[in-house]
Motif scaffolding. Structure first.
Motif, short mmCIF file in Angstrom:
data_model
loop_
_atom_site.label_atom_id
_atom_site.label_comp_id
_atom_site.label_asym_id
_atom_site.label_seq_id
_atom_site.Cartn_x
_atom_site.Cartn_y
_atom_site.Cartn_z
N VAL A 247 0.88 -1.17 0.00
CA VAL A 247 0.00 0.00 0.00
C VAL A 247 0.92 1.22 0.00
O VAL A 247 1.46 1.61 1.04
N LEU A 248 1.09 1.82 -1.17
CA LEU A 248 2.08 2.88 -1.32
C LEU A 248 1.43 4.24 -1.39
O LEU A 248 0.41 4.43 -2.06
N GLU A 249 2.01 5.19 -0.68
CA GLU A 249 1.65 6.60 -0.78
C GLU A 249 2.80 7.32 -1.47
O GLU A 249 3.88 7.47 -0.88
N LEU A 250 2.60 7.73 -2.71
CA LEU A 250 3.65 8.40 -3.46
C LEU A 250 3.54 9.89 -3.18
O LEU A 250 2.62 10.56 -3.65
N VAL A 251 4.48 10.40 -2.38
CA VAL A 251 4.34 11.74 -1.80
C VAL A 251 5.46 12.65 -2.26
O VAL A 251 6.52 12.21 -2.73
N GLU A 252 5.23 13.94 -2.11
CA GLU A 252 6.27 14.93 -2.35
C GLU A 252 7.31 14.85 -1.22
O GLU A 252 7.06 14.30 -0.15
N TRP A 253 8.49 15.44 -1.50
CA TRP A 253 9.59 15.28 -0.55
C TRP A 253 9.26 15.81 0.84
O TRP A 253 9.58 15.15 1.85
N ALA A 254 8.65 16.96 0.94
CA ALA A 254 8.36 17.53 2.26
C ALA A 254 7.49 16.60 3.09
O ALA A 254 7.70 16.43 4.30
N GLU A 255 6.51 15.97 2.45
CA GLU A 255 5.64 15.04 3.17
C GLU A 255 6.40 13.78 3.55
O GLU A 255 6.21 13.24 4.65
N PHE A 256 7.28 13.32 2.67
CA PHE A 256 8.07 12.13 3.02
C PHE A 256 8.96 12.42 4.22
O PHE A 256 9.05 11.62 5.15
N GLU A 257 9.60 13.56 4.22
CA GLU A 257 10.49 13.92 5.33
C GLU A 257 9.71 14.02 6.63
O GLU A 257 10.18 13.61 7.70
N LYS A 258 8.49 14.54 6.54
CA LYS A 258 7.65 14.65 7.73
C LYS A 258 7.31 13.26 8.27
O LYS A 258 7.36 13.03 9.49
N GLN A 259 6.97 12.33 7.39
CA GLN A 259 6.57 11.00 7.83
C GLN A 259 7.77 10.15 8.27
O GLN A 259 7.69 9.41 9.24
N ALA A 260 8.86 10.22 7.52
CA ALA A 260 10.02 9.37 7.81
C ALA A 260 10.89 9.94 8.92
O ALA A 260 11.59 9.19 9.60
N GLY A 261 10.84 11.27 9.11
CA GLY A 261 11.75 11.91 10.04
C GLY A 261 13.02 12.32 9.32
O GLY A 261 13.43 11.70 8.34
N PRO A 262 13.69 13.38 9.79
CA PRO A 262 14.84 13.92 9.06
C PRO A 262 16.01 12.95 8.93
O PRO A 262 16.70 12.95 7.90
N GLU A 263 16.25 12.12 9.93
CA GLU A 263 17.40 11.21 9.85
C GLU A 263 17.19 10.16 8.75
O GLU A 263 18.05 9.98 7.88
N HIS A 264 16.06 9.47 8.78
CA HIS A 264 15.80 8.46 7.75
C HIS A 264 15.64 9.12 6.38
O HIS A 264 16.09 8.57 5.36
N ALA A 265 15.01 10.28 6.33
CA ALA A 265 14.83 10.96 5.05
C ALA A 265 16.17 11.36 4.45
O ALA A 265 16.35 11.29 3.22
N GLY A 266 17.11 11.75 5.28
CA GLY A 266 18.44 12.10 4.78
C GLY A 266 19.14 10.92 4.14
O GLY A 266 19.79 11.04 3.09
#
Length: 316
Positions: A247-266
């Motif tokens: 079940v994939l949510e294809l999101v813009e970067w800002a939303e991904f960073e919000k959900q994943a957190g800055p460390e994992h997003a980096g």
């Protein structure tokens, strides 16, 4: 019997390589910091001479290269060289006796992929401290240093015993749980970021083969799985282990960073902005490299171990 010194012997690659070399009849001297055992307790380790060496400290003191040379190796496998300064100290010490030097690089000597698949002949555009350091070390080693050298460039090394890069391009263990349970998983870049994994034993296979391929000297080789895969492709493959569709949510970067957190997003950004698909034609032709594991095979073995040892909350 040929004597092989393996530097970084108890790490991801060395844990598979050292037993391979013993089985092939080599005398093996294993150098490591001695902080932990190999990832796999194979019986072959009983016939290996193990030495505790702090490479960083000895590099700083200017003694590491001489320490290795004094062991009188026929070949040296260097799995933990990250800078040209470290590489230079080693080759300077080895030059009088000229053993074969096998150096572990990385596919991150390539920067952002412009065309795919990426071959070993592409200009080196690696960036960041790690990528740039590996580029500089390779450039030094493949000059006429007086020491015959082969450079192998692994992809994202996977296998049982340590966290591995997941379909989101980071090390967040919750990604595996979401794929196993059918919870939504956010992916940036339409899920089209590319990852090129490789099982540690396939990397070890390539190093073992390089010891007996004189035509390999002076060249570099990609060592990866047969195929790179997109984030969404890996997600679909991993979800299928549990009988599910992702079940994939294809999101813009800002939303991904919000959900994943800055460390994992980096970490995700570091991986998907490169999106390297590494060609293995040269490794097949010259080394006889034949990867046993697909990317998904390697990841499944990794996640199975993580689950069995309580590191991820999934059930196979």
């Amino acid at each position: 019997m040929r004597r092989v010194v393996v530097i970084g012997a108890t790490g991801h690659i060395g844990s598979y390589l050292v037993p391979r070399l013993v089985r092939a009849g080599y005398e093996v001297i294993a150098l490591s910091r001695g902080e932990r055992a190999p990832y796999h307790d194979e019986p072959e380790w009983q016939s290996v001479q193990r030495l505790t060496v702090d490479r960083d400290a000895e590099d700083a003191a200017g003694t590491f290269g001489a320490r290795v040379a004094q062991l009188e190796p026929d070949a040296v496998v260097d799995l933990i060289c990250f800078t040209p300064e470290s590489a230079r100290q080693l080759v300077d010490a080895l030059r009088p006796t000229r053993p074969l030097l096998l150096h572990c690089g990385t596919i991150w000597v390539h920067g952002r992929a412009a065309g795919v698949p990426v071959t070993e002949d592409e200009p080196r555009t690696g960036y960041g401290e790690y990528g740039a350091g590996k580029v500089a070390a390779e450039a030094l080693l493949l000059q006429d240093t007086g020491v015959p050298t082969v450079v192998l460039h692994p992809g994202h090394i996977s296998g049982p015993g340590w966290p591995v890069i997941n379909p989101a391009g980071n090390l967040d263990p919750d990604v595996w749980r979401r794929l196993a349970t059918g919870e939504p998983l956010a992916l940036p870049a339409l899920g089209l970021g590319v990852l090129h994994h490789v099982h540690a034993d396939d990397v070890a296979q390539a190093f073992e083969k390089a010891l007996t391929r004189p035509d390999a000297v002076g060249s570099s080789f990609h060592v990866v799985a047969e195929r790179a895969m997109t984030s969404r492709g890996l997600a679909a493959g991993a979800a299928a282990w549990f009988g599910r569709e992702p079940v994939l949510e294809l999101v813009e970067w800002a939303e991904f960073e919000k959900q994943a957190g800055p460390e994992h997003a980096g970490v995700t950004r570091d991986h998907i902005e490169r999106s390297i698909t590494a060609d293995i034609t040269r490794a097949r032709t010259v080394l006889g490299y034949a990867p046993k594991y697909s990317a998904l095979d390697a990841l499944r073995e990794s996640v199975t171990w993580l689950a069995a040892n309580g590191h991820v909350d999934v059930k196979f």
